[in-house]
Design an enzyme around this catalytic site. Structure first.
Site, PDB file in Angstrom:
ATOM      1  CB  CYS A 201      -0.990  -0.030   1.156  1.00  0.00           C
ATOM      2  SG  CYS A 201      -2.384   1.106   0.941  1.00  0.00           S
TER       3      CYS A 201
ATOM      4  CG  HIS B 116      -3.729  -3.259   3.721  1.00  0.00           C
ATOM      5  ND1 HIS B 116      -2.539  -2.938   4.320  1.00  0.00           N
ATOM      6  CD2 HIS B 116      -4.219  -2.095   3.201  1.00  0.00           C
ATOM      7  CE1 HIS B 116      -2.307  -1.641   4.180  1.00  0.00           C
ATOM      8  NE2 HIS B 116      -3.303  -1.113   3.509  1.00  0.00           N
TER       9      HIS B 116
END
Length: 489
Positions: A328, A431
């Protein structure tokens, strides 16, 4: 429907685990129970079934109940972006950025969201177990409180007060908290739970008797210190340190605004991985794999990386054949630039990236929040079957550039992330990428773990086992009849 609130004498008193334990204990008896946290401040969050986000600890409690996380379970989530400011999430959606004083004034309005979410949960479930935040005796925060007794008073629910004996001074914690709250708040405090006790309970019993006599409040039980308990943490970052000799060395920088560090929990549990977190001004050790984690303020944390000497350490690491993975915000850092023209994550501007990928990330309004399924590409996994994964996306940035032609994963026909031509550097927006055993095994093999055998960790199964450990302690150590009366069961 009945609501019971668990509050703590301090932060990290064990509120999250006690709520998770009660939720699991009730769910195992067939009670339709839901968790609720009026206000949370955390950078670890989870995507909800209704397309919002809530604190990771509340999502864990939803799992304890056998439920998908829902934005009503945590109607106010504060995600710090600086020492004095945070992004405010209301019922799962971004409301805006506020500094501490502005938010303090806004709490009376935020209470409307809190009560609406609680009422919605109360209509759907037989029991709601609510969790406070910090301590109800924080005098400076009691005006317009929505996190602790302010909610309990509005919902007219009983409160259990949890104290952590492992920190020491538990009797002062409990008595002092009662002394600092109002008469009506003391009246609704139904009793105490003492958490993390180790030793002979007979030595504690005289203190318990004194506590009940002095306060007029019963002690519902004493929960033991559970050795080896590894469960989703709200804020703390730690490594398990249980790896075998010859393990894969994985190093993660602890960014000032690190987010969703729960991504690394499966690696903490993996016997073939030696996971090391490196904080401010700590030496950067040699590694097989460096992972740049998520960040709530990518440009700020990218600047911190540079100040700490990480770019030079990464270049040396790659020269010696090491692998590098960005997740991310960490993925965004691998590009040429990170642009934030509207100041969505802090001060507006542009920061030069690590320039390991030919790509640019631009922060835009409208956070991507979605659950994802797919598989690792052949750039990482040997076969599609070995790289099956699922996780979630949670980011503002839009990334574009030539590096994306070699994706890290395919998500239902949509490419994600990038892998360098030499296979040493990879990045993803996903994630939870280590949560699935197959994907975890494939990524660790890419990183250099040679012999894995039966070492793969089924993280979801582990989480449920830990929740059952907690529920067992409720069954063994707490006054179940008194709990049932408080819950009107």
């Amino acid at each position: 429907m009945p609501t019971l609130m668990v509050q703590g004498t301090t932060s990290d008193a064990g509120k999250t685990t006690v709520v998770a334990a009660l939720c699991r204990w009730l769910a195992r008896q067939g009670v339709a129970v839901a968790p609720f946290k009026p206000q949370n401040m955390a950078l670890n969050s989870a995507v909800t079934v209704d397309g919002g986000e809530i604190g990771r600890s509340t999502a864990l409690q939803a799992l304890a109940c056998g439920l998908e996380p829902h934005s009503d379970m945590n109607p106010v989530l504060l995600k710090p972006q600086s020492d004095c400011g945070a992004q405010v999430i209301l019922r799962g959606k971004v409301h805006g950025n506020m500094d501490a004083l502005d938010y303090h004034a806004y709490k009376a309005e935020a209470m409307n969201s809190v009560m609406a979410s609680w009422q919605a949960l109360s209509a759907r479930y037989d029991v709601v177990i609510a969790e406070g935040a910090g301590s109800p005796a924080e005098i400076n925060l009691r005006a317009n409180d929505i996190a602790n007794m302010g909610f309990a008073e509005a919902a007219d629910c009983p409160v259990l007060l949890v104290g952590d004996i492992d920190k020491g001074g538990v009797f002062a914690q409990l008595v002092g908290t009662l002394a600092l709250i109002s008469d009506s708040e003391r009246d609704r405090t139904a009793g105490f739970v003492i958490n993390r006790f180790r030793g002979d309970i007979a030595l504690l019993e005289p203190g318990l008797d004194w506590l009940t006599e002095h306060t007029g409040k019963p002690v519902l039980g004493v929960l033991p210190y559970l050795h080896g308990l590894v469960i989703d943490s709200e804020d703390s970052v730690s490594a398990a340190g249980t790896s075998e000799a010859g393990a894969l060395k994985v190093v993660v920088p602890v960014l000032p605004r690190i987010s969703n560090h729960n991504d690394f929990d499966p690696l903490r549990l993996h016997p073939g991985v030696d996971l090391v977190f490196v904080g401010t001004d700590e030496p950067i050790p040699p590694a097989d794999l460096i992972i740049l984690p998520g960040s709530k303020s990518t440009r700020h944390d990218l600047q911190w990386l540079k100040q700490q000497g990480w770019p030079e350490a990464i270049q040396k690491h790659l020269r010696y054949g090491g692998k590098l993975l960005g997740i991310c915000g960490g993925f965004q850092m691998l590009g040429q630039r990170v642009e934030d023209p509207e100041g969505l994550e802090g001060e507006a501007g542009t920061t030069e990236g690590l320039a390991l990928f030919e790509m640019v990330t631009r922060m835009v309004p409208g956070k991507q929040l979605r659950m994802v399924n797919g598989g690792l590409t052949s750039h990482v996994a040997s076969t599609a079957a070995t790289g099956a994964l699922k996780g979630y996306e949670m980011h503002n940035g839009v990334t574009e550039g030539a590096a994306l032609v070699r994706p890290f994963a395919e998500l239902e026909g949509r490419p994600d992330g990038a892998v360098s031509a030499d296979g040493q550097v990879a990045g993803t927006y996903i994630h939870g990428v280590f949560d699935e055993p197959t994907a975890c095994k494939a990524i660790l093999a890419w990183a250099g773990l040679k012999t894995q055998g039966e070492q793969s960790v089924d993280y979801q199964r582990h989480r449920l086992q830990q929740l059952d450990r907690l529920a067992d302690q409720v069954d063994q150590c707490l006054d179940k009849e008194r709990l049932r009366r408080l819950l009107q069961l």
